[in-house]
Design a protein around this motif. Structure first.
Motif, PDB file in Angstrom:
ATOM      1  N   LYS A  92       1.996  -1.413 -11.319  1.00 53.31           N
ATOM      2  CA  LYS A  92       1.898  -2.581 -10.433  1.00 53.31           C
ATOM      3  C   LYS A  92       1.260  -2.205  -9.106  1.00 53.31           C
ATOM      4  CE  LYS A  92       3.659  -4.246  -6.559  1.00 53.31           C
ATOM      5  NZ  LYS A  92       4.030  -3.524  -5.326  1.00 53.31           N
ATOM      6  N   ALA A  93       1.685  -1.064  -8.536  1.00 56.13           N
ATOM      7  CA  ALA A  93       1.162  -0.640  -7.238  1.00 56.13           C
ATOM      8  C   ALA A  93      -0.345  -0.398  -7.301  1.00 56.13           C
ATOM      9  CB  ALA A  93       1.883   0.629  -6.772  1.00 56.13           C
ATOM     10  N   TYR A  94      -0.811   0.201  -8.380  1.00 61.55           N
ATOM     11  CA  TYR A  94      -2.239   0.478  -8.506  1.00 61.55           C
ATOM     12  C   TYR A  94      -3.043  -0.792  -8.821  1.00 61.55           C
ATOM     13  CZ  TYR A  94      -0.948   5.429  -8.516  1.00 61.55           C
ATOM     14  OH  TYR A  94      -0.457   6.666  -8.173  1.00 61.55           O
TER      15      TYR A  94
ATOM     16  N   LEU B  75       3.254   4.480  -2.610  1.00 60.70           N
ATOM     17  CA  LEU B  75       4.422   4.165  -3.436  1.00 60.70           C
ATOM     18  C   LEU B  75       4.144   4.419  -4.916  1.00 60.70           C
ATOM     19  CD1 LEU B  75       5.683   0.872  -1.709  1.00 60.70           C
ATOM     20  CD2 LEU B  75       6.757   3.133  -1.651  1.00 60.70           C
ATOM     21  N   GLY B  76       2.930   4.081  -5.369  1.00 61.50           N
ATOM     22  CA  GLY B  76       2.584   4.321  -6.763  1.00 61.50           C
ATOM     23  C   GLY B  76       2.568   5.801  -7.109  1.00 61.50           C
ATOM     24  N   SER B  77       2.043   6.607  -6.210  1.00 63.84           N
ATOM     25  CA  SER B  77       1.993   8.056  -6.445  1.00 63.84           C
ATOM     26  C   SER B  77       3.391   8.655  -6.459  1.00 63.84           C
ATOM     27  CB  SER B  77       1.144   8.718  -5.362  1.00 63.84           C
ATOM     28  OG  SER B  77      -0.178   8.196  -5.369  1.00 63.84           O
ATOM     29  N   LEU B  78       4.245   8.207  -5.547  1.00 63.19           N
ATOM     30  CA  LEU B  78       5.638   8.670  -5.533  1.00 63.19           C
ATOM     31  C   LEU B  78       6.329   8.349  -6.854  1.00 63.19           C
ATOM     32  CD1 LEU B  78       6.818   7.656  -1.934  1.00 63.19           C
ATOM     33  CD2 LEU B  78       6.477   9.984  -2.790  1.00 63.19           C
ATOM     34  N   ALA B  79       6.077   7.144  -7.380  1.00 61.82           N
ATOM     35  CA  ALA B  79       6.718   6.719  -8.629  1.00 61.82           C
ATOM     36  C   ALA B  79       6.246   7.550  -9.816  1.00 61.82           C
ATOM     37  CB  ALA B  79       6.442   5.234  -8.871  1.00 61.82           C
ATOM     38  N   VAL B  80       4.962   7.889  -9.858  1.00 62.10           N
ATOM     39  CA  VAL B  80       4.435   8.703 -10.957  1.00 62.10           C
ATOM     40  C   VAL B  80       5.093  10.085 -10.947  1.00 62.10           C
ATOM     41  CG1 VAL B  80       2.388   9.887 -11.826  1.00 62.10           C
ATOM     42  CG2 VAL B  80       2.229   7.489 -11.144  1.00 62.10           C
TER      43      VAL B  80
END
Length: 550
Positions: A411-413, A493-498
């Motif tokens: 979603k973030a990306y 946020l997307g990178s943190l989630a990955v």
């Protein structure tokens, strides 16, 4: 010696006693829902411009004294400057017209020396209008949100350990009192400094109350009812509070009255003291067997079932013959493997918290109606918690958490691919992310209680929640990255989630296993293999690595 669930099996899983505990604890969590997001409305910034004093100016000059700016392709009046009053007054006295005789762009500007005029189209007042937190003081607005979460962080650190030492029930009501009393006192704040100090004290009880209620219910209830409570029950109480907030804020547009409306009704929760018992599991852990038996016998009367002559057979002998094993926060980092697992668990909860609060606070910026967007954001949590409950019942814990993190990252990306002007699509994607991260949050709370032994359960959940609150503390400043690049917060946020999804692969599994009561129960579990460390360590390695989940 029989396990705790076996000892109290005669009560049944969801008799009247369990129903009372279940629903009263869920209700006690409702204030956490609106307490966490009150600042969305208390600290919102209405449109504003410099105040023009009552001087001898023509109507044309009075309307033109505020410069016009072009922001994101739209023209709007400047919020922090005006044309110099002495120059404008002279031009007005000389009969010059701002429309025909003067090129306004050549005039010198000055700051808002006489204060500001705030629009009352949405709010009658907020702390921003009360204490003028705009222009050169606008840094105080995100700092106010951060300082609240600093209070939450401090409370999480100490409340968890105090709960393991003093009991779940006292900490539950003390932290509830902190929220209620200091939210009420904030109404009488005469300065921003006073407001923020009271806000920190209010924050001390925010998540601490939630965690105390979560652990207390998880230790009293058993079987599928415990799963229902730990996921759907407590989280739904939070979501109800979240949805009540915009409803109250819609009808009460003044910040002081809103605090009164949200705090005074919470006094009705304190009579719950006489209906919610202490955790029998915790009492047994403290060798207070007679008190634990008294609670279960009272529960048997409420459920109208016959209690056996000796309920906790073997616990009395153990209490008198076995020395009590001391526990402390250091048990979480006793050896390298435990420390490694603690770091991973703290990072996952940190990411969950940053993503959850980042999306929650950003949602109101994606819709013209702040109240509607906040309500929808809260309502999305209900199906998310249903999903977390179903996942807890039927799916591996690790797989569930990884799935929610991956969906949140996607979603973030994808937000960067939404064309300009498609605000509805952006809002929809934001709600997908909110659904994913909220589901993950619900899973993590329940997962935590399954991994820790009773003696360390609240300490460990408190520590992990403390680290998680660091994520919420940085959220206001993370969202400020939009001023440098619109989609930079999403990329972060997307990178943190990955990375969190990859780290979760190394976490232990608790699906289908009983709730551990002691360190010995943890030591029986299989070793969790960590590719970074030697595998010749003692089985104790497995023990607390489970623990660090909050």
């Amino acid at each position: 010696m029989r396990s705790y669930p076996q000892c109290i099996a005669f009560l049944g899983q969801f008799g009247r006693f369990q129903q009372i505990v279940f629903f009263l604890l869920c209700i006690s969590i409702v204030p956490n829902g609106f307490g966490a997001f009150t600042l969305i409305f208390l600290a919102d910034t209405p449109s504003h411009h410099c105040r023009v004093p009552d001087v001898n100016l023509t109507e044309n000059w009075r309307g033109a004294i505020i410069p016009v700016r072009v922001v994101d392709g739209k023209t709007q009046r400047s919020s922090c400057s005006r044309y110099r009053m002495d120059v404008v007054r002279n031009l007005s006295d000389l009969g010059y017209s701002p429309d025909q005789d003067v090129n306004l762009t050549t005039l010198e500007e000055e700051t808002c020396k006489d204060g500001w005029i705030y629009s009352k189209d949405i709010y009658q007042s907020t702390i921003v209008t009360e204490f003028d937190l705009v222009c050169d003081q606008k840094w105080k607005k995100p700092f106010t949100t951060t300082i609240f979460f600093v209070g939450v962080l401090i409370g999480s650190f100490f409340a968890g350990q105090l709960s393991d030492k003093c009991g779940r029930k006292p900490i539950l009501f003390v932290t509830l009192a902190l929220q209620t009393i200091f939210a009420f006192i904030q109404v009488f704040s005469v300065s921003w400094v006073m407001f923020t100090i009271l806000l920190v004290i209010n924050g001390l009880g925010q998540m601490s109350n939630y965690m105390a209620a979560l652990v207390l219910g998880a230790e009293i209830l058993t079987g599928n009812v415990r799963l229902l409570y730990s996921s759907l029950g407590t989280c739904s109480g939070f979501a109800v509070g979240y949805m009540l907030l915009p409803v109250c804020a819609y009808f009460v547009r003044d910040w002081k009255n809103l605090l009164l409306v949200l705090s005074v009704p919470c006094l009705a929760f304190f009579p719950f003291w006489w209906f919610i018992p202490e955790s029998p599991r915790w009492l047994l852990c403290q060798d207070r067997v007679e008190e634990a038996e008294a609670i279960i016998r009272k529960a048997a009367k409420i459920n109208k079932v016959q209690a056996p002559g000796v309920i906790f057979e073997g616990y009395v002998a153990k209490a008198t013959t076995d020395p009590k094993e001391p526990h402390s926060i250091l048990d979480l980092v006793r050896n390298s493997n435990i420390a490694f697992m603690t770091v991973i668990l703290c990072y996952v909860t940190f990411t969950m918290s940053a993503g959850y609060y980042g999306i929650s606070f950003n949602t109101t910026q994606l819709h013209d109606n702040t109240y509607l967007s906040c309500f929808i954001s809260g309502a999305v949590e209900l199906p998310a918690y249903v999903s977390s409950w179903l996942a807890l019942r039927y799916v591996s814990r690790r797989l569930s958490v990884i799935g929610t993190l991956v969906l949140a990252a996607l979603k973030a990306y994808f937000m960067q691919l939404v064309p300009e002007g498609y605000s509805s699509l952006s809002f929809l994607l934001e709600m997908v992310g909110k659904y994913a991260i909220t589901t993950g949050f619900g899973l993590m709370f329940a997962y935590t209680t399954e991994l820790y032994p009773t003696a360390l359960r609240n300490t460990a959940t408190g520590i992990c929640n403390t680290v998680a609150q660091i994520g919420s503390c940085i959220t206001p400043y993370l969202l400020e990255l939009r001023s440098y690049a619109k989609f930079l917060p999403y990329i972060v946020l997307g990178s943190l989630a990955v990375l969190a999804a990859l780290a979760t692969i190394l976490l232990p599994e608790s699906f289908g296993r009983p709730l551990p009561d002691s360190m010995q129960d943890i030591r029986k579990r299989e070793r969790i293999k960590c590719p970074c460390m030697p595998q010749a360590e003692s089985p104790v390695t497995v023990v607390l690595m489970d623990n660090a989940k909050a």
